[in-house]
Scaffold this motif. Sequence first.
Motif, PDB file in Angstrom:
ATOM      1  N   LEU A 160       3.008 -52.355  15.051  1.00  0.00           N
ATOM      2  CA  LEU A 160       3.298 -50.944  15.297  1.00  0.00           C
ATOM      3  C   LEU A 160       2.378 -50.035  14.488  1.00  0.00           C
ATOM      4  CD1 LEU A 160       7.208 -50.869  15.494  1.00  0.00           C
ATOM      5  CD2 LEU A 160       5.566 -50.669  17.362  1.00  0.00           C
ATOM      6  N   LYS A 161       1.945 -50.519  13.329  1.00  0.00           N
ATOM      7  CA  LYS A 161       1.036 -49.729  12.504  1.00  0.00           C
ATOM      8  C   LYS A 161      -0.276 -49.484  13.240  1.00  0.00           C
ATOM      9  CE  LYS A 161       0.987 -49.385   7.531  1.00  0.00           C
ATOM     10  NZ  LYS A 161       1.032 -50.103   6.260  1.00  0.00           N
ATOM     11  N   LEU A 162      -0.682 -50.458  14.077  1.00  0.00           N
ATOM     12  CA  LEU A 162      -1.911 -50.309  14.860  1.00  0.00           C
ATOM     13  C   LEU A 162      -1.795 -49.151  15.853  1.00  0.00           C
ATOM     14  CD1 LEU A 162      -2.675 -54.070  15.664  1.00  0.00           C
ATOM     15  CD2 LEU A 162      -3.752 -52.629  13.921  1.00  0.00           C
ATOM     16  N   PHE A 163      -0.551 -48.820  16.210  1.00  0.00           N
ATOM     17  CA  PHE A 163      -0.292 -47.723  17.150  1.00  0.00           C
ATOM     18  C   PHE A 163       0.113 -46.444  16.421  1.00  0.00           C
ATOM     19  CE2 PHE A 163       0.366 -51.640  19.504  1.00  0.00           C
ATOM     20  CZ  PHE A 163      -0.315 -51.395  20.689  1.00  0.00           C
ATOM     21  N   GLY A 164      -0.033 -46.434  15.102  1.00  0.00           N
ATOM     22  CA  GLY A 164       0.276 -45.244  14.323  1.00  0.00           C
ATOM     23  C   GLY A 164       1.751 -45.010  14.097  1.00  0.00           C
ATOM     24  N   ILE A 165       2.550 -46.069  14.213  1.00  0.00           N
ATOM     25  CA  ILE A 165       4.009 -45.946  14.084  1.00  0.00           C
ATOM     26  C   ILE A 165       4.469 -46.644  12.815  1.00  0.00           C
ATOM     27  CG2 ILE A 165       6.227 -46.465  15.175  1.00  0.00           C
ATOM     28  CD1 ILE A 165       4.749 -46.470  17.867  1.00  0.00           C
ATOM     29  N   SER A 166       5.196 -45.931  11.969  1.00  0.00           N
ATOM     30  CA  SER A 166       5.648 -46.480  10.694  1.00  0.00           C
ATOM     31  C   SER A 166       6.834 -47.426  10.883  1.00  0.00           C
ATOM     32  CB  SER A 166       6.051 -45.347   9.746  1.00  0.00           C
ATOM     33  OG  SER A 166       7.180 -44.655  10.259  1.00  0.00           O
ATOM     34  N   LYS A 167       7.130 -48.194   9.824  1.00  0.00           N
ATOM     35  CA  LYS A 167       8.216 -49.166   9.901  1.00  0.00           C
ATOM     36  C   LYS A 167       9.580 -48.484  10.058  1.00  0.00           C
ATOM     37  CE  LYS A 167       8.707 -49.574   4.855  1.00  0.00           C
ATOM     38  NZ  LYS A 167       8.689 -50.526   3.713  1.00  0.00           N
ATOM     39  N   GLU A 168       9.692 -47.223   9.614  1.00  0.00           N
ATOM     40  CA  GLU A 168      10.966 -46.496   9.751  1.00  0.00           C
ATOM     41  C   GLU A 168      11.326 -46.242  11.210  1.00  0.00           C
ATOM     42  OE1 GLU A 168       9.570 -46.028   5.694  1.00  0.00           O
ATOM     43  OE2 GLU A 168       8.580 -45.648   7.621  1.00  0.00           O
ATOM     44  N   ALA A 169      10.329 -46.271  12.102  1.00  0.00           N
ATOM     45  CA  ALA A 169      10.574 -46.016  13.523  1.00  0.00           C
ATOM     46  C   ALA A 169      10.792 -47.296  14.320  1.00  0.00           C
ATOM     47  CB  ALA A 169       9.402 -45.239  14.120  1.00  0.00           C
ATOM     48  N   ASN A 171      13.316 -49.242  14.579  1.00  0.00           N
ATOM     49  CA  ASN A 171      14.608 -49.289  15.269  1.00  0.00           C
ATOM     50  C   ASN A 171      14.557 -48.518  16.587  1.00  0.00           C
ATOM     51  OD1 ASN A 171      17.280 -50.337  15.155  1.00  0.00           O
ATOM     52  ND2 ASN A 171      18.037 -48.258  14.844  1.00  0.00           N
ATOM     53  N   ILE A 172      13.814 -47.401  16.602  1.00  0.00           N
ATOM     54  CA  ILE A 172      13.654 -46.633  17.838  1.00  0.00           C
ATOM     55  C   ILE A 172      12.990 -47.490  18.908  1.00  0.00           C
ATOM     56  CG2 ILE A 172      12.444 -44.682  18.906  1.00  0.00           C
ATOM     57  CD1 ILE A 172      12.755 -43.139  16.368  1.00  0.00           C
ATOM     58  N   ILE A 173      11.943 -48.223  18.526  1.00  0.00           N
ATOM     59  CA  ILE A 173      11.229 -49.070  19.469  1.00  0.00           C
ATOM     60  C   ILE A 173      12.133 -50.177  20.007  1.00  0.00           C
ATOM     61  CG2 ILE A 173       9.296 -50.669  19.753  1.00  0.00           C
ATOM     62  CD1 ILE A 173       8.411 -47.796  19.464  1.00  0.00           C
ATOM     63  N   ILE A 174      12.876 -50.824  19.110  1.00  0.00           N
ATOM     64  CA  ILE A 174      13.767 -51.922  19.521  1.00  0.00           C
ATOM     65  C   ILE A 174      14.825 -51.421  20.495  1.00  0.00           C
ATOM     66  CG2 ILE A 174      15.496 -53.583  18.723  1.00  0.00           C
ATOM     67  CD1 ILE A 174      13.894 -53.807  16.115  1.00  0.00           C
ATOM     68  N   VAL A 175      15.449 -50.288  20.155  1.00  0.00           N
ATOM     69  CA  VAL A 175      16.497 -49.714  21.019  1.00  0.00           C
ATOM     70  C   VAL A 175      15.925 -49.312  22.375  1.00  0.00           C
ATOM     71  CG1 VAL A 175      18.023 -47.728  21.324  1.00  0.00           C
ATOM     72  CG2 VAL A 175      17.973 -48.928  19.144  1.00  0.00           C
ATOM     73  N   GLY A 176      14.787 -48.616  22.378  1.00  0.00           N
ATOM     74  CA  GLY A 176      14.212 -48.127  23.626  1.00  0.00           C
ATOM     75  C   GLY A 176      13.762 -49.234  24.555  1.00  0.00           C
ATOM     76  N   LEU A 204       4.582 -40.730  18.641  1.00  0.00           N
ATOM     77  CA  LEU A 204       3.938 -41.894  19.250  1.00  0.00           C
ATOM     78  C   LEU A 204       4.963 -42.913  19.746  1.00  0.00           C
ATOM     79  CD1 LEU A 204       0.992 -42.302  16.725  1.00  0.00           C
ATOM     80  CD2 LEU A 204       0.868 -41.426  19.061  1.00  0.00           C
ATOM     81  N   ALA A 205       6.087 -43.041  19.039  1.00  0.00           N
ATOM     82  CA  ALA A 205       7.144 -43.953  19.480  1.00  0.00           C
ATOM     83  C   ALA A 205       7.772 -43.455  20.777  1.00  0.00           C
ATOM     84  CB  ALA A 205       8.211 -44.100  18.400  1.00  0.00           C
ATOM     85  N   VAL A 206       8.061 -42.158  20.852  1.00  0.00           N
ATOM     86  CA  VAL A 206       8.640 -41.580  22.063  1.00  0.00           C
ATOM     87  C   VAL A 206       7.659 -41.692  23.229  1.00  0.00           C
ATOM     88  CG1 VAL A 206       9.424 -39.432  23.140  1.00  0.00           C
ATOM     89  CG2 VAL A 206      10.226 -40.037  20.846  1.00  0.00           C
ATOM     90  N   SER A 207       6.373 -41.467  22.965  1.00  0.00           N
ATOM     91  CA  SER A 207       5.353 -41.596  24.012  1.00  0.00           C
ATOM     92  C   SER A 207       5.300 -43.024  24.538  1.00  0.00           C
ATOM     93  CB  SER A 207       3.979 -41.189  23.469  1.00  0.00           C
ATOM     94  OG  SER A 207       3.952 -39.823  23.129  1.00  0.00           O
ATOM     95  N   MET A 208       5.323 -44.000  23.634  1.00  0.00           N
ATOM     96  CA  MET A 208       5.295 -45.398  24.041  1.00  0.00           C
ATOM     97  C   MET A 208       6.515 -45.760  24.875  1.00  0.00           C
ATOM     98  SD  MET A 208       5.235 -48.866  21.667  1.00  0.00           S
ATOM     99  CE  MET A 208       3.570 -48.630  21.036  1.00  0.00           C
ATOM    100  N   LEU A 209       7.683 -45.293  24.426  1.00  0.00           N
ATOM    101  CA  LEU A 209       8.922 -45.645  25.126  1.00  0.00           C
ATOM    102  C   LEU A 209       9.033 -44.961  26.482  1.00  0.00           C
ATOM    103  CD1 LEU A 209      11.496 -45.693  22.201  1.00  0.00           C
ATOM    104  CD2 LEU A 209      10.448 -47.620  23.389  1.00  0.00           C
ATOM    105  N   ASN A 210       8.352 -43.838  26.660  1.00  0.00           N
ATOM    106  CA  ASN A 210       8.363 -43.211  27.983  1.00  0.00           C
ATOM    107  C   ASN A 210       7.643 -44.065  29.011  1.00  0.00           C
ATOM    108  OD1 ASN A 210       9.551 -40.392  28.515  1.00  0.00           O
ATOM    109  ND2 ASN A 210       8.774 -40.221  26.429  1.00  0.00           N
TER     110      ASN A 210
END
Length: 275
Positions: A160-169, A171-176, A204-210
């Motif tokens: 996820l770091k490669l996509f500019g997304i921190s470890k705090e996000a 859970n958002i990725i897993i849920v989405g 970036l997480a919201v963009s990916m999940l869309n």
Amino acid sequence: MGLIGLPPELGIVWVTAFAVNIYASLVLFVNLIPGLEVTVSQITVLATGILICHNLPVESAISKAAGVSFIYTVLFRLVSAFIICFILGLIYDFFNFLNEPYSTYFKIEPPRAEWHFWIQDQLLNLLYVFCIVVVMVTILQLLKVLGIESFLKKILVYPLKLFGISKEATNIIIVGITIGLQFGGGILIKEVKTGKIDKQSVFLAVSMLNLVHAAIEDTLLMIAIGGHYSGVFFARIIFGLMISLLMFKIYKKFTSFYEKYVFDDSIKNLPTFKH
């Protein structure tokens, strides 16, 4: 539809997916398809496009509640969907792949016209959504108790770091990806509102999940109607990740533009990404 090699009659199917949801579009699909001569590749292109871009009013509103502009989300998904459909159609034509005639092997009965049947169907739909949310939230809690969520987070931190997304996000990725934006929207918004996730990671997480969400349920649904896994799963995942990486590069160059025109006030107040 002509730009992506599909008959114009299928346009109403996709528009219904845009405006309502996948299930509503499938009711039209199964009633239109017997009168059309299409190939498996064309159905796969349509199914992949629907997976990228559907239920825009609800899912874009969820993105907005998470801090990303409603209009941006709609345009982002529309443009992305047409790009992947165009590319996928060219690939299938070039390799003469999946060009055999499509034949349907199922039928969904149209909704019953009487109002009391409509109320009954809506109540059943609400019960269905409620059950899904309860089950998914319960599973997430079990994953936390069993330590599986922490294990998944550790695995996903570096990718996820490669996509500019921190470890705090994470859970958002897993849920989405598992539940989807519609069913997991409340959890997603709650995670964002904690204020522990930086603005770059949220965007970036919201963009990916869309582009990539509900990877199990929606994919199986599209395969069930005749879409090939090469498009509805592999092409969708690969394309979604490539666009997400591209969005990261673009965001880094035009951060001020996104903060001014794409971010809502709720996301502007979040902390800055820490490398």
